[in-house]
Design an enzyme around this catalytic site. Structure first.
Site, PDB file in Angstrom:
ATOM      1  N   THR A 310       0.859  -1.188   0.000  1.00 47.36           N
ATOM      2  CA  THR A 310       0.000   0.000   0.000  1.00 47.36           C
ATOM      3  C   THR A 310       0.889   1.231   0.000  1.00 47.36           C
ATOM      4  O   THR A 310       1.742   1.392   0.880  1.00 47.36           O
ATOM      5  CB  THR A 310      -0.971   0.014   1.200  1.00 47.36           C
ATOM      6  OG1 THR A 310      -1.730   1.234   1.192  1.00 47.36           O
ATOM      7  CG2 THR A 310      -0.253  -0.118   2.525  1.00 47.36           C
ATOM      8  N   HIS A 362       2.937 -12.228  13.695  1.00 43.68           N
ATOM      9  CA  HIS A 362       4.020 -12.676  14.572  1.00 43.68           C
ATOM     10  C   HIS A 362       3.977 -14.184  14.828  1.00 43.68           C
ATOM     11  O   HIS A 362       4.931 -14.750  15.374  1.00 43.68           O
ATOM     12  CB  HIS A 362       3.954 -11.913  15.901  1.00 43.68           C
ATOM     13  CG  HIS A 362       5.304 -11.609  16.468  1.00 43.68           C
ATOM     14  ND1 HIS A 362       6.378 -12.455  16.335  1.00 43.68           N
ATOM     15  CD2 HIS A 362       5.755 -10.536  17.175  1.00 43.68           C
ATOM     16  CE1 HIS A 362       7.426 -11.938  16.939  1.00 43.68           C
ATOM     17  NE2 HIS A 362       7.083 -10.764  17.444  1.00 43.68           N
TER      18      HIS A 362
END
Length: 391
Positions: A310, A362
């Site tokens: 983005t 994560h």
């Protein structure tokens, strides 16, 4: 009688919003003819009629949300060999963006009286707003010349509204649902760095002269640099299978690119970006971005992305932390390119600098892995000749 149900379009889509019916109750429709536009979280899809016959009843109204398997309309199928009747009266097709249709509906505005200024005469949101303002001014003139003087008002003048409630529909609703899912299921972590893109700025300026009718932005360079870095650090080109407890590493590189449209944020996908040149990526991105803003994307234009970029800097932000495009592992946000003093070849000189931020899952990777990926991405942008070698 045939019940036309909202079909399973794949990609895990479970619902959509009815944007526009191309036919009305009582109309005749041919099998395969465009029948209804439905907006999903991926794209606006035009569903064809499953049969030839008369539309007896429309059960899903424009603006309503429908689930997969829900009946959209009922069609009385024509007998085999029977002549197909023409419509009772010809209705000129009004071409308008989905957001413009919704706004016109909210304002009670007849779209057939609005002049479209979009591509090919498509009616945009701004066209609707201008028409609504013009209608208000006409009403104001009429009210300014009443046939008889109005009696003096004894009541206090109406106070302006202090709140406005906007229904969450269409792309905005889809984005809201997807972001909620992403943030609730993916434990986000972030890594931010800066990149000296001075040489990239120079290279792009030189190459623009050879791009022809293609608008050569920085994004195609980011796509190619990301692909090269992903090949070295493939765990970022993956997804997390929660049911089986597995990391699914993708051996193909379908890069999603976020596009800002009047209808909301849309992610178009550059399939097999590793096999395409910078110019080919630029051309495809230009074409798909145009279709995104016109609301004409197909499901194939927006499905199967493996990693997303983005470019918030195109609008003006220095940097930002994006939300991972579920079910991917990571998203890369690039900021605005600005001049900053930097030490270069022993001297302090102004250089073109850009921040990059990687948001990642994560569960799949740790910060050190992402830092190494970012270093590889940086190296290619800081020395873009290396990027050209990857073509």
């Amino acid at each position: 009688m045939i019940e036309f149900k909202f079909p399973d379009l794949g990609e895990g889509l479970v619902e959509g919003e009815v944007v526009k019916w191309h036919k009305r109750e009582g109309d005749f429709v041919k099998e395969g003819e465009d029948l209804v536009d439905v907006m999903t979280e991926k794209a606006t899809v035009t569903l064809p009629s499953p049969a030839t016959g008369r539309i007896v009843k429309i059960l899903a109204k424009e603006g309503g949300v429908v689930k997969v398997g829900q009946v959209l309309c009922i069609i009385e199928e024509a007998a085999p060999g029977a002549p197909v009747e023409a419509k009772a009266e010809a209705r000129p097709e009004v071409r308008a963006m989905p957001a413009a249709r919704r706004l016109a509906k909210e304002l009670g505005l007849d779209l057939s009286k609005v002049v479209g200024t979009g591509p090919g005469g498509v009616i945009t949101v701004e066209d609707v707003r201008r028409a609504a303002e013009a209608a208000k001014r006409e009403v104001g003139v009429a009210e300014a010349k009443p046939a008889a003087p109005a009696p003096p008002a004894e009541e206090r003048p109406a106070q302006p509204l202090r709140e406005e409630r906007i229904p969450v529909r269409g792309v905005r609703r889809a984005v809201a649902e997807k972001m909620k899912k992403s943030k609730s299921q993916i434990p986000h972590a972030y890594h931010v760095d800066e990149v000296d893109v001075t040489e990239l700025v120079k290279l792009r300026e030189r190459l623009k002269a050879y791009a022809g009718d293609v608008r050569l932005t920085y994004t195609p360079f980011f796509v190619k640099a990301a692909v090269a870095a992903l090949k070295k650090y493939p765990l970022l080109n993956a997804s997390f299978d929660e049911e089986r407890g597995e990391i699914v590493v993708k051996k193909y590189f379908n890069i999603g690119v976020a596009v800002d449209t009047e209808n909301g944020l849309v992610v178009v996908v550059i399939k097999d970006a590793d096999s395409k040149s910078i110019l080919e990526v630029a051309r495809e991105l230009q074409e798909k971005s145009a279709r995104a803003r016109e609301g004409k994307l197909s499901l194939d234009d927006v499905r199967d992305s493996t990693f997303t970029i983005t470019n918030i800097g195109a609008i003006g932000g220095l940097w930002g932390l994006a939300v991972v495009n579920y079910p991917e592992t990571a998203i890369l946000a690039t900021g605005r390119i600005v001049k900053r003093p930097r030490v270069y070849e022993g001297q302090v000189v102004p250089r073109d600098v850009m921040y990059v931020a990687v948001s990642f899952d994560h569960r799949v990777v740790d910060g050190g892995y992402v830092a190494r990926f970012t270093n590889a991405f940086k190296e290619l942008l800081e020395s873009p000749d290396l990027l050209v070698l990857n073509l």
